[in-house]
Scaffold this motif. Structure first.
Motif, PDB file in Angstrom:
ATOM      1  N   UNK A  74     -67.725-138.348  43.360  1.00 34.16           N
ATOM      2  CA  UNK A  74     -67.359-137.433  42.261  1.00 34.16           C
ATOM      3  C   UNK A  74     -68.424-136.361  42.039  1.00 34.16           C
ATOM      4  N   UNK A  75     -69.681-136.740  42.187  1.00 38.68           N
ATOM      5  CA  UNK A  75     -70.759-135.769  41.919  1.00 38.68           C
ATOM      6  C   UNK A  75     -70.857-134.685  43.001  1.00 38.68           C
ATOM      7  N   UNK A  76     -70.104-134.873  44.115  1.00 32.61           N
ATOM      8  CA  UNK A  76     -70.148-133.868  45.200  1.00 32.61           C
ATOM      9  C   UNK A  76     -69.085-132.781  45.051  1.00 32.61           C
ATOM     10  N   UNK A  77     -68.243-132.846  44.024  1.00 32.32           N
ATOM     11  CA  UNK A  77     -67.096-131.936  43.931  1.00 32.32           C
ATOM     12  C   UNK A  77     -67.505-130.457  44.047  1.00 32.32           C
ATOM     13  N   UNK A  78     -68.570-130.078  43.345  1.00 30.39           N
ATOM     14  CA  UNK A  78     -69.003-128.673  43.397  1.00 30.39           C
ATOM     15  C   UNK A  78     -69.454-128.309  44.812  1.00 30.39           C
ATOM     16  N   UNK A  79     -70.193-129.231  45.438  1.00 30.92           N
ATOM     17  CA  UNK A  79     -70.668-128.982  46.806  1.00 30.92           C
ATOM     18  C   UNK A  79     -69.492-128.850  47.777  1.00 30.92           C
ATOM     19  N   UNK A  80     -68.432-129.659  47.563  1.00 29.63           N
ATOM     20  CA  UNK A  80     -67.266-129.583  48.444  1.00 29.63           C
ATOM     21  C   UNK A  80     -66.523-128.260  48.276  1.00 29.63           C
ATOM     22  N   UNK A  81     -66.524-127.727  47.059  1.00 31.71           N
ATOM     23  CA  UNK A  81     -65.885-126.418  46.858  1.00 31.71           C
ATOM     24  C   UNK A  81     -66.620-125.357  47.663  1.00 31.71           C
ATOM     25  N   UNK A  82     -67.953-125.466  47.657  1.00 32.86           N
ATOM     26  CA  UNK A  82     -68.743-124.521  48.460  1.00 32.86           C
ATOM     27  C   UNK A  82     -68.463-124.733  49.953  1.00 32.86           C
ATOM     28  N   UNK A  83     -68.312-125.989  50.322  1.00 32.64           N
ATOM     29  CA  UNK A  83     -68.040-126.346  51.713  1.00 32.64           C
ATOM     30  C   UNK A  83     -66.699-125.743  52.168  1.00 32.64           C
ATOM     31  N   UNK A  84     -65.707-125.854  51.270  1.00 31.33           N
ATOM     32  CA  UNK A  84     -64.380-125.340  51.573  1.00 31.33           C
ATOM     33  C   UNK A  84     -64.417-123.820  51.773  1.00 31.33           C
ATOM     34  N   UNK A  85     -65.114-123.158  50.898  1.00 32.89           N
ATOM     35  CA  UNK A  85     -65.251-121.708  50.988  1.00 32.89           C
ATOM     36  C   UNK A  85     -65.985-121.326  52.281  1.00 32.89           C
ATOM     37  N   UNK A  86     -67.055-122.064  52.550  1.00 30.89           N
ATOM     38  CA  UNK A  86     -67.863-121.822  53.740  1.00 30.89           C
ATOM     39  C   UNK A  86     -67.039-122.036  55.017  1.00 30.89           C
TER      40      UNK A  86
END
Ligand SMILES: [Zn+2]
Length: 750
Positions: free
Chosen positions: A515-527
């Protein structure tokens, strides 16, 4: 002839008197080919749980033999073969559930000249589909099977049926087979085809060595093969004779100690109209097609269609030129066509069935000179006959320059588990360079050779969903930009490269991420989306540099739902300068599934509206084989429904996937290209004729007129027409409409 009548016929035959009073020969029956397909490129072993079959439509009302090409190693060692024949029901299951019309079980099939011959006796109804199936139930594995059945993979050599493996039809594949029908021979008989099997029935058993059966003329090589069907019936197989219009069967018997006996029967070979015994080889027709050259200068980026201008009743009246002029705004109707199939005959077929554009896959990654020149010639021919051309391209349309990409070292994308993925990582500058290094020169070369493209369509550019790139290069870039390491998925199998993701955000589903990775995954998706966007921008830029008016488009996958990496309107992809899209959502009311299973109607409406608000061209992507949802074979009438539904939802045109793909109908209603074209034409004609205007034009010598006409469908299209007549010879007319390629014509005045 129905079955009982046929049985009666057979019964009568057995009590017939001999041909000569007291003679040994009762009758001669010849077997001529009815359905025939003799091309093959692939052998397949036949064994227990794998059965092969072929649907076919007989022209004749009986079947007496079936020939199937097979390679075998000898008769005695073969496992038993089983051949069955059915009339087709609406599907395979029901076909098989019915009582077979014939069943032939044999331990030692009649094998000759790389074919197996199965004698049978069945009455058929001409012009309806049947299905034969061959099995070797005694051979449990491919290793124990001695027979390999030959069939033609691809190219649809036999148009009246298709090959099937375990009940799944391959529409473009066909068995190497012949069906034969029997004819009792009389002297000077007229046969619908040249016989390949001669069967002699005797009044009493005769010594095999005493009989000689001859068929003339003989095929080159003149080989034959005899076998006894029973004590009184001898069958002789001959190689096929082509082009003979007459022949003779001679039977000679010289039994030891008896008078020898002989009979000769002549026959003619006729081919009754409409019922060819054997499908004649496709004669090259003389296509009725008038050139109507296109110019690159007339290209339209948001291409809705083509203006057609036709004039009639041209005459001179009191020194003035007079003619009736029809202008028509045809929507784009494009057919995906292999470039090798682009010929005058193909284009004539397209033109006469309402298809006015072509999508092609250009062989840009192939550096063979003859491949380039053939593709270039195809483009030239298409443009000369007025067909706009779209290059339907994969995300790597011209491959990579090998020297450059090799110099980059290991530049492949890498999954979360370190597994190397198929494609190179476009974030790597060397990969991008190698990509451009191949695409640019290809387009420059086409341009130098006087060719151009009207559009490019990037086909399904989405990346593998959830297959994030963890290559060292990407990891470094990501960390530099976001100051964090790339997040890792949870609960994945070690070998699984794609992480299940949510739509449209593209981030892993809840149980695959912390759950704490959600923001990082959004960046990952964009990247993750960025290199694809860059690649598409590169393709658009390179194509426009070569051909400034080229329309740059993409297809959606499966549905218009905002798939990862393809959400044009949700701005994940941030595609600039998109000119058009192809939507595959309007297979409404077609197929077994409801339209909602393929894409929701409100979503479809919103998508089209969005596209048109952004001034994008929007075509409907009509599947060739099942009108869209890949769920069920096409049934007659469905194309008409799909075409109508698409235009009712305001698409600009239709693209069809694809010419020469297999098209299947229900088992008992084969659906091939002739039927497809017939149905398609019925569906598209009202759309082609929808926006038209007809009026009389009168020109004085030296006069130029600019006319504004509105189309008959409430002025949906406004035409600007330029008509000019210098005063002798010919008048010239050009018709323009916004979003349409202009149309031109010259009018000869008497
Ligand atoms: Zn990478």
């Amino acid at each position: 002839m129905k079955k009982p009548f046929f049985l009666l016929f057979a019964l009568l035959a057995s009590v017939l008197p001999p041909l000569h009073a007291g003679g040994l020969i009762r009758q001669i029956v010849v077997h001529c080919p009815d359905q025939d397909q003799r091309e093959a490129n692939d052998p397949k072993p036949i064994y227990g749980d794998r059965v092969f079959g072929q649907t076919f439509i007989p022209s004749c009302d009986k079947i007496s033999f079936l020939r199937v090409a097979a390679a075998g190693t000898g008769l005695s060692a073969n496992p038993g073969l089983e051949l069955r024949l059915w009339q087709c029901a609406e599907n395979y299951r029901n076909t098989r559930a019915a009582l077979p019309l014939a069943t032939v079980r044999t331990e030692s099939p009649i094998g000759w000249a790389r074919s197996l011959y199965f004698p049978m006796e069945a009455a058929l109804s001409p012009e309806i589909p049947y299905y034969w199936e061959l099995a070797a139930p005694a051979a449990p594995t491919p290793q124990t099977a001695n027979w390999r059945l030959w069939y033609q993979y691809g190219n649809s050599r036999y148009e009246r049926g298709a090959f099937a493996v375990n009940g799944a039809r391959s529409g473009s594949c066909d068995a190497h087979f012949t069906t034969y029908y029997p004819v009792t021979l009389t002297d000077r008989a007229a046969l619908a085809g040249f016989p390949e099997i001669v069967e002699v029935e005797f009044t009493a058993p005769v010594a095999p060595r005493a009989v000689k059966v001859n068929l003339s003329p003989a095929a080159a090589g003149g080989k034959s093969f005899s076998f006894w069907r029973d004590a009184r019936r001898l069958a002789v197989l001959f190689e096929p004779v082509k082009e003979a219009t007459e022949g003779a069967v001679t039977v000679q018997i010289a039994p030891s100690g008896q008078t020898s006996e002989g009979v000769k029967m002549n026959f003619r070979v006729i081919r009754p109209a409409g019922m060819p015994a054997v499908a004649p080889p496709a004669a090259a027709p003389v296509p009725d097609l008038t050139p109507s050259p296109l110019n690159e200068a007339d290209s339209v980026r948001h291409l809705k269609g083509i203006v057609r201008v036709t004039a009639s009743e041209a005459k001179m009246v009191d020194g003035k030129a007079e003619f009736q002029l029809e202008v028509r705004a045809e929507p784009i109707v494009g057919m995906q066509t292999p470039w090798k199939e682009v010929s005058l005959a193909t284009l004539a077929k397209f033109r006469s069935n309402g298809i006015n554009a072509v999508t092609l896959a250009l062989p840009a990654a192939d550096d063979k000179a003859e491949v380039y020149s053939q593709a270039k010639n195809a483009l030239e021919l298409l443009h000369r006959y007025g067909f706009p051309v779209y290059w339907l391209m994969p995300p790597t349309p011209a491959g990579y320059d090998k020297t450059i990409v090799d110099a980059a070292g290991d530049a492949r994308s890498m999954a979360w588990n370190g597994k190397r993925l198929k494609d190179y990582c476009y974030n790597h500058p060397q990969v991008r360079k190698a990509f451009i290094a191949n695409l640019e020169p290809y387009l420059r070369r086409l341009k130098a050779d006087g060719q151009w493209l009207d559009g490019i369509i990037l086909n399904e550019p989405s990346r593998r969903w959830g297959e994030f790139c963890y290559c060292p290069h990407c990891q470094q870039l990501f960390t530099a930009e976001y100051k964090i390491p790339m997040p890792q998925p949870l609960r994945m199998d070690a070998g699984q490269t794609a992480i299940p993701v949510e739509w449209p955000s593209g981030i892993p589903k809840a149980n695959y991420r912390k759950p704490e990775d959600t923001a990082a995954w959004k960046q990952m998706s964009d990247f993750y989306c960025r290199p694809l966007t860059v690649r598409i921008d590169d393709i658009f830029r390179i194509c426009r540099a070569a051909f400034p008016a080229v329309s740059c488009q993409v297809t959606t996958i499966d549905d218009i739902a905002p798939f990862y990496g393809l959400d044009f309107f949700g701005s994940i992809m941030k595609l600039k300068d998109l000119d058009g899209i192809q939507v595959a959502v309007y297979w409404a009311a077609v197929g077994a599934r409801s339209p909602l299973a393929a894409g929701s109607e409100p979503l479809a409406g919103k998508f089209i509206k969005n596209a048109h608000d952004r001034k994008l061209t929007c075509y409907y992507w009509l599947q060739g084989y099942d009108a869209g949802d890949n769920s069920q074979p096409l049934k007659p009438g469905e194309i008409k429904v799909a075409v109508k539904a698409a235009f009712e939802r305001n698409v600009d045109g239709i693209l069809i996937w694809s010419y020469l793909n297999p098209i299947l109908g229900p088992w008992n209603k084969p659906y091939g290209w002739p039927e497809y074209f017939r149905d398609f034409k019925a569906g598209i004609t009202p759309q082609l004729e929808r926006s038209a205007a007809t009026e009389k034009v009168v020109l004085r010598p030296g006069e130029k007129q600019t006319l504004t006409w509105r189309s008959g469908d409430n002025g949906r299209v406004i035409f600007r027409i330029e008509a000019a007549w210098p005063g002798s010879g010919t008048a010239a007319v050009t018709g323009f409409a916004d979003g349409y390629r202009c149309g031109r014509t010259t009018i000869n005045l008497k």
